[in-house]
Design a protein around this motif. Structure first.
Motif, PDB file in Angstrom:
ATOM      1  N   VAL A  31       0.839  -1.205   0.000  1.00  0.00           N
ATOM      2  CA  VAL A  31       0.000   0.000   0.000  1.00  0.00           C
ATOM      3  C   VAL A  31       0.872   1.252   0.000  1.00  0.00           C
ATOM      4  O   VAL A  31       0.722   2.133  -0.840  1.00  0.00           O
ATOM      5  N   MET A  32       1.825   1.309   0.940  1.00  0.00           N
ATOM      6  CA  MET A  32       2.715   2.488   0.999  1.00  0.00           C
ATOM      7  C   MET A  32       3.992   2.137   0.243  1.00  0.00           C
ATOM      8  O   MET A  32       5.022   1.808   0.814  1.00  0.00           O
ATOM      9  N   ARG A  33       3.858   2.201  -1.088  1.00  0.00           N
ATOM     10  CA  ARG A  33       4.909   1.658  -1.958  1.00  0.00           C
ATOM     11  C   ARG A  33       6.208   2.439  -1.866  1.00  0.00           C
ATOM     12  O   ARG A  33       7.283   1.853  -1.962  1.00  0.00           O
ATOM     13  N   VAL A  34       6.103   3.751  -1.669  1.00  0.00           N
ATOM     14  CA  VAL A  34       7.324   4.556  -1.673  1.00  0.00           C
ATOM     15  C   VAL A  34       8.025   4.461  -0.315  1.00  0.00           C
ATOM     16  O   VAL A  34       9.200   4.072  -0.231  1.00  0.00           O
ATOM     17  N   THR A  35       7.296   4.778   0.768  1.00  0.00           N
ATOM     18  CA  THR A  35       7.942   4.798   2.083  1.00  0.00           C
ATOM     19  C   THR A  35       8.291   3.381   2.563  1.00  0.00           C
ATOM     20  O   THR A  35       9.449   3.076   2.856  1.00  0.00           O
ATOM     21  N   ASP A  36       7.286   2.510   2.631  1.00  0.00           N
ATOM     22  CA  ASP A  36       7.579   1.155   3.106  1.00  0.00           C
ATOM     23  C   ASP A  36       8.355   0.356   2.061  1.00  0.00           C
ATOM     24  O   ASP A  36       9.087  -0.572   2.407  1.00  0.00           O
ATOM     25  N   GLY A  37       8.183   0.755   0.793  1.00  0.00           N
ATOM     26  CA  GLY A  37       8.994   0.123  -0.263  1.00  0.00           C
ATOM     27  C   GLY A  37      10.464   0.361   0.016  1.00  0.00           C
ATOM     28  O   GLY A  37      11.297  -0.551  -0.062  1.00  0.00           O
ATOM     29  N   LEU A  38      10.786   1.601   0.397  1.00  0.00           N
ATOM     30  CA  LEU A  38      12.188   1.932   0.707  1.00  0.00           C
ATOM     31  C   LEU A  38      12.673   1.168   1.941  1.00  0.00           C
ATOM     32  O   LEU A  38      13.778   0.616   1.957  1.00  0.00           O
ATOM     33  N   PHE A  39      11.833   1.110   2.961  1.00  0.00           N
ATOM     34  CA  PHE A  39      12.209   0.405   4.198  1.00  0.00           C
ATOM     35  C   PHE A  39      12.489  -1.078   3.901  1.00  0.00           C
ATOM     36  O   PHE A  39      13.521  -1.632   4.326  1.00  0.00           O
ATOM     37  N   ALA A  40      11.590  -1.703   3.144  1.00  0.00           N
ATOM     38  CA  ALA A  40      11.747  -3.138   2.820  1.00  0.00           C
ATOM     39  C   ALA A  40      13.021  -3.369   2.002  1.00  0.00           C
ATOM     40  O   ALA A  40      13.764  -4.327   2.246  1.00  0.00           O
ATOM     41  N   LYS A  41      13.258  -2.470   1.059  1.00  0.00           N
ATOM     42  CA  LYS A  41      14.434  -2.623   0.198  1.00  0.00           C
ATOM     43  C   LYS A  41      15.727  -2.475   1.018  1.00  0.00           C
ATOM     44  O   LYS A  41      16.678  -3.231   0.851  1.00  0.00           O
ATOM     45  N   ALA A  42      15.733  -1.490   1.926  1.00  0.00           N
ATOM     46  CA  ALA A  42      16.923  -1.263   2.754  1.00  0.00           C
ATOM     47  C   ALA A  42      17.201  -2.488   3.636  1.00  0.00           C
ATOM     48  O   ALA A  42      18.348  -2.929   3.769  1.00  0.00           O
ATOM     49  N   CYS A  43      16.152  -3.053   4.228  1.00  0.00           N
ATOM     50  CA  CYS A  43      16.336  -4.236   5.090  1.00  0.00           C
ATOM     51  C   CYS A  43      16.833  -5.416   4.251  1.00  0.00           C
ATOM     52  O   CYS A  43      17.707  -6.174   4.695  1.00  0.00           O
ATOM     53  N   THR A  44      16.275  -5.573   3.060  1.00  0.00           N
ATOM     54  CA  THR A  44      16.700  -6.676   2.187  1.00  0.00           C
ATOM     55  C   THR A  44      18.181  -6.532   1.844  1.00  0.00           C
ATOM     56  O   THR A  44      18.932  -7.518   1.865  1.00  0.00           O
ATOM     57  N   LYS A  45      18.582  -5.292   1.555  1.00  0.00           N
ATOM     58  CA  LYS A  45      19.991  -5.050   1.211  1.00  0.00           C
ATOM     59  C   LYS A  45      20.895  -5.466   2.376  1.00  0.00           C
ATOM     60  O   LYS A  45      21.883  -6.174   2.200  1.00  0.00           O
ATOM     61  N   VAL A  46      20.533  -5.021   3.582  1.00  0.00           N
ATOM     62  CA  VAL A  46      21.349  -5.338   4.764  1.00  0.00           C
ATOM     63  C   VAL A  46      21.376  -6.849   5.011  1.00  0.00           C
ATOM     64  O   VAL A  46      22.403  -7.408   5.423  1.00  0.00           O
TER      65      VAL A  46
END
Ligand code: ATP
Length: 337
Positions: A173-188
């Protein structure tokens, strides 16, 4: 000697603070670890008496101390704790939920911790009116997301349990904000091949905390979701009266219960002080790590097992099915220490 600043708070805060002081003084007397405690005011009472919820003197003393203990404050909480978290860059809010014996818990094998990002999201207070609408800015940055993800993976590495990090968000739903959070966690997560990594939407997480709480190990999430989920995880293991929390930065840390000022039971000598006393245990672990002081770990362990043993033997406060008052329960702890 560790300098401890103590915000005594509102509602049940002063009663919990009395309990904490008496435990810290007992440690001073009996366990060869010294604390110099300075009581401070902040919150509703400070606002009405001094005109400021977070007086400058309080901030000065906190900054000069080794660690801060904060009892809950009332309506002015956002002007105290949210400000302190950002001012001191206490970016990681750590909220463990662990099954204790003889508790009104869902199961007896729950051992998880919520690692909540503490400085961003809807809690930055950036709200305004726009025409007939009210707007709140949800700020999520890559830096802060990566920093909290790293903290969560390091925590998972040190825990003896399932070695798993669950990243909780709502990126569908919150593709930009939570999208960024999910991507950052995946990267780490790529830097931690030995820790398993999964993602879960926040609504599914709320359900799974009831359905299979024993499956969780470390949950990493954004500020608002972490606040809500940690009240839920506390209840799953028996209630807010047993729920401690730590706010941790690179150089300083502040310890508090998960719950609020609980005005409905204030002044009745029935509040469960365990949440605040288990926060002392978290403080001792943090001081031990920071100062390489094994004595802190020993005393922290002793304090936790003292509370654990009391609850196991049926000596409990009313909220978890017992009949002890705050003062009686505290006295049992200090006697047993
Ligand atoms: P906040 O919004 O500040 O988190 P809140 O209104 O959600 O506060 P809390 O103060 O967190 O409420 O507490 C919720 C309920 O849980 C209280 O009404 C109280 O009865 C119970 N409670 C909270 N803390 C304790 C405690 N230490 N001992 C016993 N009961 C507690």
């Amino acid at each position: 000697m560790y300098k401890i600043s103590l915000i005594t708070g509102d509602g049940i805060g002063p009663e919990l603070s009395e309990s904490a002081v008496s435990v810290l003084e007992t440690i001073n007397d009996k366990l060869d670890l010294k604390f110099d405690i300075t009581k401070l005011s902040a919150g509703d009472k400070a606002l009405s008496e001094i005109g400021k919820a977070l007086p400058d003197e309080t901030v000065d003393v906190i900054k000069k101390s080794d660690a801060c203990m904060k009892a809950p404050v009332g309506e002015s909480a956002a002007d105290v704790i949210v400000v302190l978290r950002r001012m001191l860059d206490l970016y990681a809010n750590i909220r463990p939920a662990k099954s204790y014996p003889h508790m009104p818990a869902l199961r007896d094998d729950i051992d998880m911790v919520i690692v909540r990002e503490n400085t961003e999201d809807l809690y930055t207070g950036k709200e305004f009116s726009l025409g007939d609408s009210a707007v709140a800015l949800r700020i999520i940055s890559e830096n802060a997301s990566k920093r909290i993800a790293k903290y969560a993976f390091e925590a998972a590495k040190q825990r003896n349990s399932k070695k798993k990090v669950t990243c909780v968000h709502k990126s569908n739903v919150m593709r930009v904000t939570d999208g960024l959070f999910a991507k950052a966690c995946t990267k780490v997560s790529k830097d931690y091949p030995d820790i398993s990594f999964e993602q879960m939407y926040v609504d599914a997480c709320a359900m799974n905390l009831i359905r299979q709480p024993q499956e969780f190990d470390v949950v990493v999430t954004t500020n608002l979701f972490g606040d809500i989920l940690s009240d839920e995880s506390s209840q799953v293991v028996g209630g807010l009266g047993m729920a401690p929390a730590a706010n941790i930065g690179d150089n300083f840390a502040l310890f508090e219960p998960v719950h609020g000022a609980a005005f409905d039971i204030a002044g009745q000598n029935i509040a469960n002080p365990s949440s605040f006393l288990l926060s002392i245990k978290m403080m001792l672990d943090w001081l031990g790590t920071k100062h390489n002081d094994s004595k802190c770990f020993d005393v922290g362990q002793k304090l936790e097992s003292t509370i654990f043993d009391l609850v196991k033997s049926g000596i409990k406060t009313k909220d978890i099915g017992g009949d002890k008052t705050t003062v009686e329960f505290t006295k049992q702890i200090t006697d047993n220490l």
